[in-house]
Design a protein around this motif. Structure first.
Motif, PDB file in Angstrom:
ATOM      1  N   THR A  37      -2.245  32.346  16.167  1.00 40.28           N
ATOM      2  CA  THR A  37      -1.807  31.956  14.826  1.00 40.28           C
ATOM      3  C   THR A  37      -0.755  32.901  14.269  1.00 40.28           C
ATOM      4  O   THR A  37       0.043  32.505  13.425  1.00 40.28           O
ATOM      5  N   VAL A  38      -0.793  34.139  14.694  1.00 37.19           N
ATOM      6  CA  VAL A  38       0.072  35.209  14.182  1.00 37.19           C
ATOM      7  C   VAL A  38      -0.059  35.301  12.661  1.00 37.19           C
ATOM      8  O   VAL A  38       0.910  35.555  11.948  1.00 37.19           O
ATOM      9  N   ASN A  39      -1.261  35.069  12.200  1.00 39.86           N
ATOM     10  CA  ASN A  39      -1.537  35.098  10.765  1.00 39.86           C
ATOM     11  C   ASN A  39      -2.970  35.595  10.586  1.00 39.86           C
ATOM     12  O   ASN A  39      -3.917  34.862  10.890  1.00 39.86           O
ATOM     13  N   PRO A  40      -3.144  36.831  10.104  1.00 37.95           N
ATOM     14  CA  PRO A  40      -4.503  37.395  10.023  1.00 37.95           C
ATOM     15  C   PRO A  40      -5.459  36.596   9.145  1.00 37.95           C
ATOM     16  O   PRO A  40      -6.645  36.492   9.461  1.00 37.95           O
ATOM     17  N   TYR A  41      -4.974  36.017   8.074  1.00 36.82           N
ATOM     18  CA  TYR A  41      -5.858  35.264   7.178  1.00 36.82           C
ATOM     19  C   TYR A  41      -6.298  33.953   7.821  1.00 36.82           C
ATOM     20  O   TYR A  41      -7.474  33.585   7.758  1.00 36.82           O
ATOM     21  N   LEU A  42      -5.363  33.266   8.432  1.00 29.86           N
ATOM     22  CA  LEU A  42      -5.702  32.027   9.126  1.00 29.86           C
ATOM     23  C   LEU A  42      -6.614  32.313  10.309  1.00 29.86           C
ATOM     24  O   LEU A  42      -7.575  31.578  10.557  1.00 29.86           O
ATOM     25  N   ALA A  43      -6.347  33.380  11.033  1.00 31.79           N
ATOM     26  CA  ALA A  43      -7.192  33.747  12.174  1.00 31.79           C
ATOM     27  C   ALA A  43      -8.627  33.998  11.728  1.00 31.79           C
ATOM     28  O   ALA A  43      -9.579  33.570  12.389  1.00 31.79           O
ATOM     29  N   GLU A  44      -8.787  34.686  10.616  1.00 32.60           N
ATOM     30  CA  GLU A  44     -10.132  34.958  10.084  1.00 32.60           C
ATOM     31  C   GLU A  44     -10.829  33.657   9.703  1.00 32.60           C
ATOM     32  O   GLU A  44     -12.003  33.440  10.034  1.00 32.60           O
ATOM     33  N   GLY A  75     -12.064  27.121  18.999  1.00 34.78           N
ATOM     34  CA  GLY A  75     -11.065  27.727  18.125  1.00 34.78           C
ATOM     35  C   GLY A  75      -9.686  27.115  18.304  1.00 34.78           C
ATOM     36  O   GLY A  75      -8.980  26.853  17.322  1.00 34.78           O
ATOM     37  N   SER A  76      -9.294  26.871  19.546  1.00 33.12           N
ATOM     38  CA  SER A  76      -7.982  26.271  19.818  1.00 33.12           C
ATOM     39  C   SER A  76      -7.896  24.875  19.221  1.00 33.12           C
ATOM     40  O   SER A  76      -6.887  24.506  18.616  1.00 33.12           O
ATOM     41  N   ARG A  77      -8.943  24.115  19.386  1.00 29.60           N
ATOM     42  CA  ARG A  77      -8.945  22.743  18.844  1.00 29.60           C
ATOM     43  C   ARG A  77      -8.917  22.748  17.314  1.00 29.60           C
ATOM     44  O   ARG A  77      -8.254  21.911  16.706  1.00 29.60           O
ATOM     45  N   LEU A  78      -9.633  23.680  16.713  1.00 27.53           N
ATOM     46  CA  LEU A  78      -9.579  23.784  15.251  1.00 27.53           C
ATOM     47  C   LEU A  78      -8.170  24.126  14.784  1.00 27.53           C
ATOM     48  O   LEU A  78      -7.682  23.587  13.785  1.00 27.53           O
ATOM     49  N   TYR A  79      -7.498  25.036  15.509  1.00 24.88           N
ATOM     50  CA  TYR A  79      -6.130  25.401  15.149  1.00 24.88           C
ATOM     51  C   TYR A  79      -5.181  24.216  15.337  1.00 24.88           C
ATOM     52  O   TYR A  79      -4.346  23.947  14.478  1.00 24.88           O
ATOM     53  N   ILE A  80      -5.336  23.487  16.418  1.00 21.90           N
ATOM     54  CA  ILE A  80      -4.497  22.314  16.648  1.00 21.90           C
ATOM     55  C   ILE A  80      -4.732  21.282  15.550  1.00 21.90           C
ATOM     56  O   ILE A  80      -3.781  20.688  15.033  1.00 21.90           O
ATOM     57  N   ASP A  81      -5.985  21.078  15.156  1.00 24.94           N
ATOM     58  CA  ASP A  81      -6.284  20.171  14.041  1.00 24.94           C
ATOM     59  C   ASP A  81      -5.623  20.649  12.751  1.00 24.94           C
ATOM     60  O   ASP A  81      -5.083  19.852  11.988  1.00 24.94           O
ATOM     61  N   PHE A  82      -5.688  21.955  12.511  1.00 24.49           N
ATOM     62  CA  PHE A  82      -5.035  22.534  11.338  1.00 24.49           C
ATOM     63  C   PHE A  82      -3.546  22.224  11.354  1.00 24.49           C
ATOM     64  O   PHE A  82      -2.973  21.824  10.340  1.00 24.49           O
TER      65      PHE A  82
END
Length: 178
Positions: A37-44, A75-82
């Motif tokens: 994500t290269v984003n600490p808040y989104l990663a959390e 986690g990857s699928r959640l990020y892709i959905d995001f």
């Protein structure tokens, strides 16, 4: 208890075993999500969502892949959905990218990729994620295809394209700074 015993106990409803299992994998999962994500808040946020999904779906874990791989898949699928939800609007402005880079550097969130981060940010998510899974975490093309729900050939193509793009960007940066 070893990991397999913790998983079996967690699947039977043992909350202590589930807690130990998730605590053990939390740093690994967060580090992975931070890289993609290269984003600490989104990663959390994604780390927390992934753990919630893992709690809800622990009985679905079948042991075919490592537990950490199962978490990475979630986690990857959640990020892709995001990303799909945000697809209609621009995800990051240049200012947000700069702020994220500064926070990343200031917090030493990932000391093993210091100079490479800026070049890595030039890649879109569809190329950065397979590249990180392949070259940083060592997953096979088949495993990455399974994690991201894409064909193995697509994974190979994206990793190859990303590697070439990074080489090009890296060389361009070295030539302009040298």
């Amino acid at each position: 208890m070893d990991e397999r015993d913790l998983i079996k106990q967690a699947q039977k409803g043992n909350q202590q075993a589930l807690s130990e299992l998730l605590q053990k994998h939390y740093p690994f999962l967060k580090s992975y999500l931070l890289k993609i994500t290269v984003n600490p808040y989104l990663a959390e946020d994604l780390t927390q969502e992934t753990l919630i999904k893992a709690i809800e779906k622990i009985t679905w874990y079948d042991g075919r892949a490592a537990f950490s791989s199962w978490l990475i898949t979630i986690g990857s699928r959640l990020y892709i959905d995001f990303l799909r939800k945000k697809d209609t609007e621009k995800r990051w402005t240049e200012k947000e990218k700069a702020i994220s880079k500064m926070k990343w550097a200031a917090g030493n969130l990932n000391r093993d990729w210091p100079e490479f981060l800026e070049v890595l940010l030039t890649l879109s998510d569809e190329y950065r994620i397979p590249l990180i899974l392949k070259h940083y975490y060592g997953y096979t093309y088949a495993e990455i295809a399974d994690i991201l729900h894409i064909r193995e050939g697509t994974v190979k193509s994206r990793v190859h394209h990303a590697s070439n793009q990074l080489r090009k960007e890296w060389l361009d940066d070295e030539q302009t700074s040298g």
